[in-house]
Design an enzyme around this catalytic site. Structure first.
Site, PDB file in Angstrom:
ATOM      1  N   HIS A   1      45.480  41.994  36.984  1.00  0.00           N
ATOM      2  CA  HIS A   1      45.310  41.153  38.173  1.00  0.00           C
ATOM      3  C   HIS A   1      46.480  40.197  38.356  1.00  0.00           C
ATOM      4  CE1 HIS A   1      43.271  39.605  41.631  1.00  0.00           C
ATOM      5  NE2 HIS A   1      42.318  40.501  41.425  1.00  0.00           N
TER       6      HIS A   1
ATOM      7  N   THR B   1      39.904  39.986  47.030  1.00  0.00           N
ATOM      8  CA  THR B   1      40.103  40.826  45.854  1.00  0.00           C
ATOM      9  C   THR B   1      39.166  40.303  44.769  1.00  0.00           C
ATOM     10  OG1 THR B   1      41.755  41.634  44.253  1.00  0.00           O
ATOM     11  CG2 THR B   1      42.049  39.385  45.037  1.00  0.00           C
ATOM     12  N   THR B   2      39.081  40.997  43.626  1.00  0.00           N
ATOM     13  CA  THR B   2      38.150  40.560  42.579  1.00  0.00           C
ATOM     14  C   THR B   2      38.531  39.153  42.114  1.00  0.00           C
ATOM     15  OG1 THR B   2      38.230  42.871  41.904  1.00  0.00           O
ATOM     16  CG2 THR B   2      37.009  41.366  40.480  1.00  0.00           C
TER      17      THR B   2
ATOM     18  N   HIS C   1      39.211  51.279  43.078  1.00  0.00           N
ATOM     19  CA  HIS C   1      38.001  50.456  43.122  1.00  0.00           C
ATOM     20  C   HIS C   1      37.144  50.964  44.280  1.00  0.00           C
ATOM     21  CE1 HIS C   1      36.302  46.049  43.239  1.00  0.00           C
ATOM     22  NE2 HIS C   1      35.348  46.949  43.211  1.00  0.00           N
TER      23      HIS C   1
ATOM     24  N   ARG D   1      35.749  49.301  51.760  1.00  0.00           N
ATOM     25  CA  ARG D   1      36.816  48.806  52.642  1.00  0.00           C
ATOM     26  C   ARG D   1      38.130  49.573  52.469  1.00  0.00           C
ATOM     27  NH1 ARG D   1      38.048  42.920  50.000  1.00  0.00           N
ATOM     28  NH2 ARG D   1      35.824  42.647  50.397  1.00  0.00           N
ATOM     29  N   HIS D   2      38.319  50.180  51.293  1.00  0.00           N
ATOM     30  CA  HIS D   2      39.566  50.961  51.143  1.00  0.00           C
ATOM     31  C   HIS D   2      39.257  52.361  50.580  1.00  0.00           C
ATOM     32  CE1 HIS D   2      39.223  48.924  47.297  1.00  0.00           C
ATOM     33  NE2 HIS D   2      39.773  47.788  47.719  1.00  0.00           N
TER      34      HIS D   2
ATOM     35  N   GLU E   1      37.081  51.550  39.047  1.00  0.00           N
ATOM     36  CA  GLU E   1      36.649  50.152  39.023  1.00  0.00           C
ATOM     37  C   GLU E   1      35.430  50.032  39.936  1.00  0.00           C
ATOM     38  OE1 GLU E   1      40.213  47.720  39.641  1.00  0.00           O
ATOM     39  OE2 GLU E   1      38.823  46.251  40.478  1.00  0.00           O
TER      40      GLU E   1
ATOM     41  N   GLU F   1      39.017  44.298  29.904  1.00  0.00           N
ATOM     42  CA  GLU F   1      40.230  44.020  30.666  1.00  0.00           C
ATOM     43  C   GLU F   1      40.250  42.523  30.907  1.00  0.00           C
ATOM     44  OE1 GLU F   1      41.280  46.575  33.943  1.00  0.00           O
ATOM     45  OE2 GLU F   1      42.299  44.919  34.971  1.00  0.00           O
TER      46      GLU F   1
ATOM     47  N   HIS G   1      45.502  49.870  47.710  1.00  0.00           N
ATOM     48  CA  HIS G   1      46.224  49.453  48.926  1.00  0.00           C
ATOM     49  C   HIS G   1      46.689  50.646  49.763  1.00  0.00           C
ATOM     50  CE1 HIS G   1      45.904  45.361  47.968  1.00  0.00           C
ATOM     51  NE2 HIS G   1      47.151  45.040  47.712  1.00  0.00           N
TER      52      HIS G   1
ATOM     53  N   ARG H   1      34.526  50.102  46.286  1.00  0.00           N
ATOM     54  CA  ARG H   1      33.733  48.897  46.593  1.00  0.00           C
ATOM     55  C   ARG H   1      32.474  49.275  47.354  1.00  0.00           C
ATOM     56  NH1 ARG H   1      37.081  43.968  46.070  1.00  0.00           N
ATOM     57  NH2 ARG H   1      35.209  42.925  46.823  1.00  0.00           N
TER      58      ARG H   1
ATOM     59  N   ARG I   1      44.161  52.310  60.147  1.00  0.00           N
ATOM     60  CA  ARG I   1      44.387  53.104  61.347  1.00  0.00           C
ATOM     61  C   ARG I   1      43.401  54.247  61.502  1.00  0.00           C
ATOM     62  NH1 ARG I   1      49.457  52.225  63.813  1.00  0.00           N
ATOM     63  NH2 ARG I   1      48.842  53.875  65.234  1.00  0.00           N
TER      64      ARG I   1
HETATM   65  N1  PXP Z   1      42.232  45.006  37.417  1.00  0.00           N
HETATM   66  C1  PXP Z   1      41.119  44.728  38.127  1.00  0.00           C
HETATM   67  C2  PXP Z   1      39.813  44.742  37.420  1.00  0.00           C
HETATM   68  C3  PXP Z   1      41.197  44.442  39.506  1.00  0.00           C
HETATM   69  O1  PXP Z   1      40.077  44.147  40.188  1.00  0.00           O
HETATM   70  C4  PXP Z   1      42.449  44.523  40.144  1.00  0.00           C
HETATM   71  C5  PXP Z   1      42.545  44.334  41.630  1.00  0.00           C
HETATM   72  O2  PXP Z   1      41.851  45.347  42.278  1.00  0.00           O
HETATM   73  C6  PXP Z   1      43.570  44.828  39.362  1.00  0.00           C
HETATM   74  C7  PXP Z   1      43.441  45.050  38.000  1.00  0.00           C
HETATM   75  C8  PXP Z   1      44.932  44.931  39.961  1.00  0.00           C
HETATM   76  O3  PXP Z   1      45.313  43.672  40.440  1.00  0.00           O
HETATM   77  P1  PXP Z   1      46.601  43.545  41.344  1.00  0.00           P
HETATM   78  O4  PXP Z   1      46.340  44.367  42.583  1.00  0.00           O
HETATM   79  O5  PXP Z   1      46.679  42.076  41.628  1.00  0.00           O
HETATM   80  O6  PXP Z   1      47.752  44.051  40.554  1.00  0.00           O
END
Ligand code: PXP
Length: 243
Positions: free
Chosen positions: A194, A103-104, A46, A52-53, A73, A154, A13, A48, A21
């Site tokens: 997650h 999100t995933t 992550h 995107r981020h 990730e 996980e 994030h 991707r 921006r």
């Molecule tokens: N684990 C995995 C594999 C994820 O894809 C994510 C989200 O990117 C997270 C953990 C973290 O999830 P959250 O941002 O909801 O805490």
């Protein structure tokens, strides 16, 4: 202080805010250093396919400057696998990825994608990264995870964390607990992630054999509110310099 349960902070994030921006701040590397100072055990990003981020440059910089082990990730996509092979993060978490998702959304279909996953797990582990598979707590899926040679799973806690109906919450928690037991019996390290936040954490802590929780959204969301007052005061002070 030594703790048995580890925290991996997902800092995607921070990059989302920067990308919104097109600036150079906030910088995920700085965020990683703050997480390290606060006692986090690892940093998750992550990369991707749609970038995107987190950007490729973030991953390369983090690999040099992040004081904590990196959990990269990623989807099982050759372009990203090549980056992981080059960067050699301490851990790689393979996740399913859809372009349209926010999100995933779900766990990996390890049974349906067994051969490509097994191949990638082996390439990455032979290259020195510990590989984790992000999965729903389903017994057959967990057995397939162990057969790929991956050493970590996980467990996807998203459905449990989002559920509001008490009966559903209880049923999903039971599934997670059973999944953690199965994974441990299969010799897999058990991580979870997650949707975890301060409210649902006490029930997440009832999962047995947990090694690491990977948490992003709720930490960054709280960080905004914890830091907002300071940021406003700082700016007001700068607007009114004392002569
Ligand atoms: N684990 C995995 C594999 C994820 O894809 C994510 C989200 O990117 C997270 C953990 C973290 O999830 P959250 O941002 O909801 O805490």
């Amino acid at each position: 202080m030594s703790r048995s349960l580890k925290l991996g902070v997902n800092i995607d994030h921070v990059a989302t805010l920067r990308q919104a921006r097109g600036t150079v701040y906030p910088d995920p590397v700085e965020a990683a250093k703050i997480c390290a100072r606060a006692g986090a055990d690892s940093i998750t990003v992550h990369l991707r396919e749609d970038r995107r981020h987190i950007q490729d440059a973030d991953v390369y910089r983090l690999s040099k400057e992040c004081p904590l082990p990196i959990n990269l990730e990623m989807a099982n996509a050759e372009e990203i696998v090549q980056i992981a092979l080059e960067v050699q993060p301490a851990e790689v978490c393979l996740v399913p990825e859809k372009r349209q998702e926010l999100t995933t959304e779900g766990g990996l279909d390890v049974i349906g994608n067994f051969q490509p996953l097994e191949k990638t797990v082996q390439r990455l582990q032979e290259n020195g990264s510990l590989v984790s598979l992000f999965v729903d707590p389903d017994e057959k899926t967990l057995e397939a995870c162990a057969q790929t040679g991956a050493r970590v799973v996980e467990l996807h806690t998203g459905a449990f964390c989002d559920a509001t109906d008490p009966a559903e919450v209880a049923a999903l928690l039971r599934k997670l607990i059973a999944g953690a037991e199965t994974a441990h019996r299969l010799g897999l390290q058990v991580n979870a992630g997650h949707g975890i936040n301060l409210n649902n954490l006490p029930r997440i802590l009832t999962l047995p054999h947990l090694d690491t929780l990977n948490i992003g959204h709720s930490i960054i969301a709280r960080a905004v509110f914890h830091g907002l007052e300071h940021a406003v005061r700082e700016l007001i002070a700068a607007m009114n310099p004392t002569p």
